[in-house]
Design an enzyme around this catalytic site. Structure first.
Site, PDB file in Angstrom:
ATOM      1  N   LYS A   1       0.806  -1.204   0.000  1.00 18.92           N
ATOM      2  CA  LYS A   1       0.000   0.000   0.000  1.00 18.92           C
ATOM      3  C   LYS A   1       0.853   1.274   0.000  1.00 18.92           C
ATOM      4  O   LYS A   1       0.417   2.333  -0.425  1.00 18.92           O
ATOM      5  CB  LYS A   1      -0.877   0.024   1.258  1.00 18.92           C
TER       6      LYS A   1
ATOM      7  N   GLU B   1       8.186   2.627  -5.381  1.00 21.19           N
ATOM      8  CA  GLU B   1       8.150   2.165  -3.992  1.00 21.19           C
ATOM      9  C   GLU B   1       8.209   3.374  -3.065  1.00 21.19           C
ATOM     10  O   GLU B   1       8.768   4.421  -3.424  1.00 21.19           O
ATOM     11  CB  GLU B   1       9.353   1.220  -3.769  1.00 21.19           C
ATOM     12  N   ASP B   2       7.643   3.225  -1.870  1.00 22.82           N
ATOM     13  CA  ASP B   2       7.689   4.329  -0.911  1.00 22.82           C
ATOM     14  C   ASP B   2       9.066   4.456  -0.253  1.00 22.82           C
ATOM     15  O   ASP B   2       9.632   5.529  -0.172  1.00 22.82           O
ATOM     16  CB  ASP B   2       6.586   4.167   0.161  1.00 22.82           C
TER      17      ASP B   2
ATOM     18  N   ASP C   1      14.417  -0.228   2.596  1.00 25.79           N
ATOM     19  CA  ASP C   1      15.145  -0.357   3.863  1.00 25.79           C
ATOM     20  C   ASP C   1      16.169  -1.487   3.702  1.00 25.79           C
ATOM     21  O   ASP C   1      17.266  -1.246   3.200  1.00 25.79           O
ATOM     22  CB  ASP C   1      14.110  -0.637   4.966  1.00 25.79           C
TER      23      ASP C   1
HETATM   24  P1  5GP Z   1      12.603  -3.667   3.015  1.00 21.20           P
HETATM   25  O1  5GP Z   1      12.204  -4.979   2.427  1.00 21.20           O
HETATM   26  O2  5GP Z   1      13.368  -2.778   2.070  1.00 21.20           O
HETATM   27  O3  5GP Z   1      13.322  -3.829   4.332  1.00 21.20           O
HETATM   28  O4  5GP Z   1      11.271  -2.946   3.444  1.00 21.20           O
HETATM   29  C1  5GP Z   1      10.496  -2.217   2.598  1.00 21.20           C
HETATM   30  C2  5GP Z   1       9.153  -1.982   3.218  1.00 21.20           C
HETATM   31  O5  5GP Z   1       9.244  -1.864   4.635  1.00 21.20           O
HETATM   32  C3  5GP Z   1       8.589  -0.663   2.744  1.00 21.20           C
HETATM   33  O6  5GP Z   1       7.816  -0.830   1.585  1.00 21.20           O
HETATM   34  C4  5GP Z   1       7.754  -0.244   3.942  1.00 21.20           C
HETATM   35  O7  5GP Z   1       6.477  -0.821   3.855  1.00 21.20           O
HETATM   36  C5  5GP Z   1       8.467  -0.838   5.137  1.00 21.20           C
HETATM   37  N1  5GP Z   1       9.343   0.140   5.822  1.00 21.20           N
HETATM   38  C6  5GP Z   1      10.682   0.173   5.871  1.00 21.20           C
HETATM   39  N2  5GP Z   1      11.115   1.237   6.564  1.00 21.20           N
HETATM   40  C7  5GP Z   1      10.015   1.898   6.959  1.00 21.20           C
HETATM   41  C8  5GP Z   1       9.791   3.108   7.689  1.00 21.20           C
HETATM   42  O8  5GP Z   1      10.699   3.830   8.149  1.00 21.20           O
HETATM   43  N3  5GP Z   1       8.497   3.479   7.872  1.00 21.20           N
HETATM   44  C9  5GP Z   1       7.438   2.739   7.394  1.00 21.20           C
HETATM   45  N4  5GP Z   1       6.220   3.209   7.637  1.00 21.20           N
HETATM   46  N5  5GP Z   1       7.607   1.608   6.695  1.00 21.20           N
HETATM   47  C10 5GP Z   1       8.882   1.193   6.481  1.00 21.20           C
END
Ligand code: 5GP
Length: 176
Positions: free
Chosen positions: A40, A95-96, A99
């Site tokens: 989302k 993507e938002d 991380d």
């Molecule tokens: P990754 O797989 O790169 O660790 O995580 C990506 C997803 O984790 C993002 O699409 C998001 O939904 C969530 N996420 C990672 N860091 C944050 C953050 O600082 N705030 C929020 N709200 N979601 C995060």
């Protein structure tokens, strides 16, 4: 829980969206794009971006998650896949925030196996502190430090997505 005052303001967000949409429009001149919003979290960024991109755009969405509240599980689930055929198309994933990179790496590898003409990533935020996956990010809005942020589509427990700005979220046991 505590929400900081805006970490990125509405004006800063709009400015960056314009810049990114300008770069994409220039890079894809003469081509068509299949723009895929990762839901989302990317819903606000995605709609802002596609309004400003100046080449023909097809729209699709993919629903994925790897997080439970603020902790990553390291497991990626695609809850709803894109519906469009991507073979031979120029795909951009929106993507938002990236991380660890695990979510997007999984999605990218899944889509690459379907033989697109190209596949690039556009993320509004890039949080490098815990990066685990080896992932190229072609379009990045802002690099941010290791903070948990909410707003502009980003949630905590599915809340705060509607804030028009980005704020830092902290759990405060004394007040929650
Ligand atoms: P990754 O797989 O790169 O660790 O995580 C990506 C997803 O984790 C993002 O699409 C998001 O939904 C969530 N996420 C990672 N860091 C944050 C953050 O600082 N705030 C929020 N709200 N979601 C995060």
């Amino acid at each position: 829980m505590i929400i900081s005052k805006p970490y990125l303001t509405v004006e800063q967000i709009q400015h960056k969206v314009k810049e990114l949409a300008g770069r994409i429009s220039a890079d894809y001149r003469g081509k068509e794009i299949l723009a895929v919003g990762i839901l989302k979290g990317a819903f606000m960024f995605f709609t802002d971006m596609v309004k400003l991109i100046q080449v023909p755009v097809e729209i699709d969405f993919l629903v994925a998650s790897s997080y439970i509240k603020t902790r990553t599980t390291g497991e990626v689930k695609i809850h709803a896949d894109i519906r469009e055929e991507i073979k031979g198309k120029h795909v951009i994933l929106f993507e938002d925030i990236v991380d660890t990179g695990i979510t997007l790496k999984f999605i990218k590898d899944t889509l690459l196996s379907r033989d697109p003409a190209s596949l690039k990533i556009c993320t509004f935020l890039d949080k490098k502190a815990h990066r685990q996956a080896d992932l190229d990010l072609e379009y990045v809005g802002y690099e941010i430090p290791d903070e948990y942020v909410v707003g502009y589509g980003l949630d905590y427990d599915n809340k705060f997505r509607n804030l028009p700005y980005i704020a830092v979220f902290k759990e405060d046991s004394a007040h929650s």
